[in-house]
Design an enzyme around this catalytic site. Structure first.
Site, PDB file in Angstrom:
ATOM      1  N   ASP A 224       0.821  -1.205   0.000  1.00  0.00           N
ATOM      2  CA  ASP A 224       0.000   0.000   0.000  1.00  0.00           C
ATOM      3  C   ASP A 224       0.862   1.265   0.000  1.00  0.00           C
ATOM      4  O   ASP A 224       1.871   1.333   0.710  1.00  0.00           O
ATOM      5  CB  ASP A 224      -0.874  -0.025   1.270  1.00  0.00           C
ATOM      6  CG  ASP A 224      -1.855   1.118   1.302  1.00  0.00           C
ATOM      7  OD1 ASP A 224      -2.806   1.087   0.513  1.00  0.00           O
ATOM      8  OD2 ASP A 224      -1.666   2.046   2.115  1.00  0.00           O
ATOM      9  N   GLU A 278       1.714  -0.458  -4.962  1.00  0.00           N
ATOM     10  CA  GLU A 278       0.721   0.563  -5.304  1.00  0.00           C
ATOM     11  C   GLU A 278       1.489   1.871  -5.448  1.00  0.00           C
ATOM     12  O   GLU A 278       1.876   2.498  -4.460  1.00  0.00           O
ATOM     13  CB  GLU A 278      -0.343   0.706  -4.206  1.00  0.00           C
ATOM     14  CG  GLU A 278      -1.492   1.586  -4.684  1.00  0.00           C
ATOM     15  CD  GLU A 278      -2.086   2.512  -3.627  1.00  0.00           C
ATOM     16  OE1 GLU A 278      -3.120   3.129  -3.915  1.00  0.00           O
ATOM     17  OE2 GLU A 278      -1.522   2.640  -2.526  1.00  0.00           O
TER      18      GLU A 278
END
Ligand code: NOJ
Ligand code: CA
Length: 574
Positions: A224, A278
């Site tokens: 993330d 990401e």
């Protein structure tokens, strides 16, 4: 001892799970657990629900599942506020259940990817609670970004950074005696304090967390906010422009060393355990640096996702993507949606079909039929491009963004922190419709008392798995056929792409020896290349022509060459 569960139940590896290059062309299905399927009837999706639907995913033809965070969390940001990486949130199930799920999926030839959120933890995480209970300058605070305020009373923020969820990126603490204390940094909500990645314990802990999940058989991790971890320790203001690697909190050069260590952890396990970043970065060269052979395996291709439904724009993105990936030898990824962005059926049904968080507005006129037709064409385009493909749950059903959620049911901090001016991301997170004609559409078992945590539109009876399974023209049938063909067609997946000559607003390319993909983004039907058989079309051909907003997959009778000429829309018609 939970380790025993895996040891006892894990099936012998199959060909589908031993292929070391699996990730280069995998079809990865994203499960937002909270909204996938509810096993115990409380209105919240859970691991029991996922386990009961694994055959659905196997029949769909996916190679791996990426689970959004399923760890213990107060859910201030849908689980991206992790309180304990080694525990499953009780709303979702237990660690033992997660281990069983990983093993059962693997038994069906499906790998598991978990989500790791290294930039921040929950404010309920033991480390942050210890930091709050400790004085300024303490070792407990050194794992975060605690800082005295500016001004005489320290009541001005240490700098003017803005949170990604609007508002300031700093929150002031209180001292034990109740007086105002230091500030702490949070690039997202105040419930998500940022970790200090120059602290060795922060690095060691995350490597231990990776091992914890690799030990449990996961095939990879999605990282993330992967470009945000490292900050300039002097915490300067954000300049209007900065040199590559010099931005105070994004894409700093020190990140590469962190990911090299992560790669070493992944590579110490048998099979290929992958790292997926990401990474939202406009600079394609900087993006590709993360994909060097000793760093991450792949990263989400957001440049393609944000593009409008326009041939030139999509072609530019495809070319730039392939050019950026080639020097590092990494495969591209193709992503139409995820739990953060407006669903493609809605996006492509709007006049301005480009995506940007800042321009997301509810109430924009939307033609859902047009959007669905284009989303079908886009799905075939993505699945034909070189590399791996992501499918966000519900995309295969053609679900639209739910734009009329009642304000009191919305939970996204993007909505809440913007005072409602940003609609937030709840509209793409509405629980899936599985069967039946009324809510909960099979999301929860019959007779459940809990309502789905977000209300489902009443017309979703047409879009249930049950309804779409029976309809050969449904989005679900299209996805199933598309993935089955992709799996069997040697030209698809990893490899080269060759553009074929085509008219404006038409994309045409060849893969392998005989495969051809043609996308008609123009307003008129076009003729298809001669001497080809049709494998699949996203909309039925009309009089042998490819209608507007339609993609066709073709097999050429002869090996494809560079000089094949496609007739464009102005010359269309047989
Ligand atoms: C990206 C995630 O996809 C998003 O859902 C989350 O809110 C932020 N990172 C913060 O963790
Ligand atoms: Ca539940």
């Amino acid at each position: 001892m939970t380790d025993g569960v895996l040891a006892d139940t894990a099936p012998a590896p199959t060909a589908a799970t031993t292929d070391e290059r699996w990730w280069r062309d995998a079809v990865i299905y994203q499960v937002y657990v909270r909204s996938f399927a509810d096993g115990n009837g409380d209105g919240i999706g859970d691991l029991a629900g996922v386990r009961s639907r694994l055959h659905y995913l196997a029949d769909l033809g996916v190679d791996a599942i990426w689970f959004n965070p399923w760890y213990l969390s107060p859910l201030a940001d849908g689980g991206y506020d992790v309180a304990d990486y080694r525990a499953i949130d009780p709303a979702f199930g237990s660690l033992e259940e997660a281990e069983r799920l990983i093993a059962e999926a693997r038994d069906l030839g499906i790998r598991t990817i978990v989500d790791i959120v290294p930039n921040h933890v929950s404010d309920q995480h033991a480390w942050f609670q210890a930091a709050l209970a400790s004085p300024p300058g303490s070792p407990e605070r050194a794992r975060f970004w605690f800082h005295p305020g500016r001004g005489d009373d320290g009541d001005e923020m240490p700098n003017n950074w803005v949170s990604n969820f609007s508002g300031p990126a700093w929150t002031r603490t209180r001292n034990a005696d109740g007086t105002p204390g230091e500030w702490y940094l949070h690039l997202f909500s105040p419930e998500q304090p940022d970790l200090n990645w120059s602290h060795p314990e922060v690095r060691a802990e995350h490597e231990a967390v990776l091992s914890f999940w690799f030990d449990r058989g996961v095939a990879g991790v999605r990282i993330d906010s992967a470009a945000l971890l490292v900050k300039d320790p002097s915490l300067p203001e954000i300049p209007a422009e900065s040199l590559p690697g010099q931005h105070p909190n994004t894409d700093r050069d020190e990140l590469h060393d962190i990911y090299r260590s992560w790669r070493a952890v992944a590579d110490s396990y048998p099979g290929t355990r992958i790292l997926v970043g990401e990474i939202w970065l406009p600079d394609a060269e900087r993006f590709a640096k993360y994909l060097r052979p000793d760093e991450l395996h792949t990263a989400f291709n957001f440049d393609f996702l944000v593009r409008p439904w326009d041939a030139a724009s999509l072609k530019t993105s495809i070319d730039a993507t392939l050019a950026a990936h080639a020097p590092v030898g990494a495969p591209a990824t193709w992503v139409l949606s995820n739990h953060d962005v407006t669903r493609p059926v809605t996006r492509y049904g709007q006049e301005d079909s480009a995506f940007a968080f800042a321009t997301k507005r509810e109430g924009t006129p939307t033609d859902l039929d047009l959007g669905r037709r284009r989303a079908r064409a886009a799905a075939l385009l993505c699945a034909a491009l070189p590399g791996s493909v992501y499918i966000y749950q519900g995309e295969e059903l053609g679900l639209e963004e739910v734009q009329d959620l009642p304000p009191d049911r919305r939970q996204d901090p993007m909505y809440l922190r913007s005072g409602g001016t940003d609609p937030g991301r709840d509209g793409c997170r509405v629980p899936l419709p599985w069967a039946g004609t009324g809510s909960p559409f099979g999301f929860s078992p019959a007779g459940s008392t809990g309502e789905p945590w977000l209300p489902q539109p009443s017309h979703w009876g047409e879009l249930t798995v049950e309804a779409e399974q029976q309809d050969p023209d449904s989005m679900l049938s299209l996805y199933r056929t598309m993935l089955a063909i992709r799996r069997g067609e040697p030209g698809l997946g990893d490899g080269e792409l060759r553009w074929l000559p085509s008219a404006d607003q038409v994309l045409a390319f060849a893969r392998g020896l005989r495969f051809i993909c043609v996308v008609n983004l123009s307003g008129a039907p076009i003729a298809l290349p001669a001497d080809c058989s049709l494998l699949l079309a996203s909309t039925e051909l009309a009089g042998g022509l490819l209608p507007p907003d339609t993609t066709a997959w073709l097999l050429s009778e002869r090996p494809t060459t560079h000089d094949r000429t496609l007739r464009g829309p102005t010359e269309g018609g047989e």
